[in-house]
Write a protein that holds these residues in place. Structure first.
Motif, PDB file in Angstrom:
ATOM      1  N   UNK A  15       0.890  -1.367   0.185  1.00 50.93           N
ATOM      2  CA  UNK A  15       0.003   0.138   0.077  1.00 50.93           C
ATOM      3  C   UNK A  15       0.598   1.106   0.030  1.00 50.93           C
ATOM      4  N   UNK A  16       2.100   1.150   0.642  1.00 53.47           N
ATOM      5  CA  UNK A  16       2.811   2.116   0.501  1.00 53.47           C
ATOM      6  C   UNK A  16       3.822   2.387  -0.490  1.00 53.47           C
ATOM      7  N   UNK A  17       4.198   1.520  -1.239  1.00 60.16           N
ATOM      8  CA  UNK A  17       5.058   1.369  -2.516  1.00 60.16           C
ATOM      9  C   UNK A  17       4.482   2.298  -3.489  1.00 60.16           C
ATOM     10  N   UNK A  18       5.501   2.717  -4.467  1.00 58.85           N
ATOM     11  CA  UNK A  18       5.211   3.524  -5.627  1.00 58.85           C
ATOM     12  C   UNK A  18       5.612   2.911  -6.803  1.00 58.85           C
ATOM     13  N   UNK A  19       5.442   3.123  -7.845  1.00 58.93           N
ATOM     14  CA  UNK A  19       5.977   2.704  -9.336  1.00 58.93           C
ATOM     15  C   UNK A  19       7.171   3.227  -9.585  1.00 58.93           C
ATOM     16  N   UNK A  20       7.681   4.172  -8.738  1.00 59.80           N
ATOM     17  CA  UNK A  20       8.620   5.125  -9.265  1.00 59.80           C
ATOM     18  C   UNK A  20      10.108   4.339  -8.963  1.00 59.80           C
ATOM     19  N   UNK A  59       4.357   6.142 -20.339  1.00 59.33           N
ATOM     20  CA  UNK A  59       3.697   7.299 -20.045  1.00 59.33           C
ATOM     21  C   UNK A  59       3.962   7.870 -18.704  1.00 59.33           C
ATOM     22  N   UNK A  60       3.315   6.931 -17.726  1.00 56.70           N
ATOM     23  CA  UNK A  60       3.426   7.232 -16.533  1.00 56.70           C
ATOM     24  C   UNK A  60       4.877   7.613 -15.710  1.00 56.70           C
ATOM     25  N   UNK A  61       5.694   6.862 -16.473  1.00 55.83           N
ATOM     26  CA  UNK A  61       7.018   7.087 -16.000  1.00 55.83           C
ATOM     27  C   UNK A  61       7.623   8.618 -16.475  1.00 55.83           C
TER      28      UNK A  61
END
Length: 148
Positions: A15-20, A59-61
């Motif tokens: 829940x706290x992770x990001x795709x970054x 695109x999100x990247x």
């Protein structure tokens, strides 16, 4: 008990992770926190209902990198979001502002609901007017049928 703890820890970390990716992350922790908070307000144009922080699309990247570049360049939160919205349109914002062009998007569900309610009431009214009282001959015939 151990399995329950591990399942909870895994759910919390997911829940706290990001795709970054590591190459996107800014060294300044405060700036990175700002970028992540703003990234959660931007819509991934590929995934539609996912923020750019949660999406793994290319695109999100690109949007995450662009947002961080604008923040590193000294833009305020509003200026960075305004630049991205001007470049990609208000649709890129998960909560688009109410403008003349977006007013129908905000009012659309309410208008649809009111239209459906009006149609339902019209059908009820039509149904009530279709039923006419029985004539004397019809009443006599019905009474005779019920008596049999």
């Amino acid at each position: 008990m151990r399995r329950l703890f591990l399942a909870g820890a895994l759910a919390l970390s997911a829940a706290t992770t990001s795709a970054a990716t590591p190459d996107e992350i800014v060294a300044d922790a405060a700036l990175e926190a700002r970028a992540r908070a703003l990234g959660r307000e931007l819509r991934c144009m590929v995934c539609q209902n996912q923020s750019v922080e949660d999406s793994n699309s290319a695109l999100a990247h690109d949007l995450r990198v662009l947002l961080r570049e604008r923040l590193i360049g000294g833009d305020s939160d509003e200026a960075a979001m305004g630049y991205i919205a001007a470049r990609y349109g208000d649709f890129v914002l998960l909560k688009p502002p109410i403008k003349t062009l977006t007013a129908f998007l905000w009012a659309g569900p309410l208008l649809f609901l009111l239209g459906a309610l009006a149609l339902f009431l019209r059908l009820l009214r039509r149904e009530a007017t279709v039923l006419a009282p029985l004539s004397a001959a019809e009443e006599a015939r019905l009474t005779a049928m019920l008596d049999e």
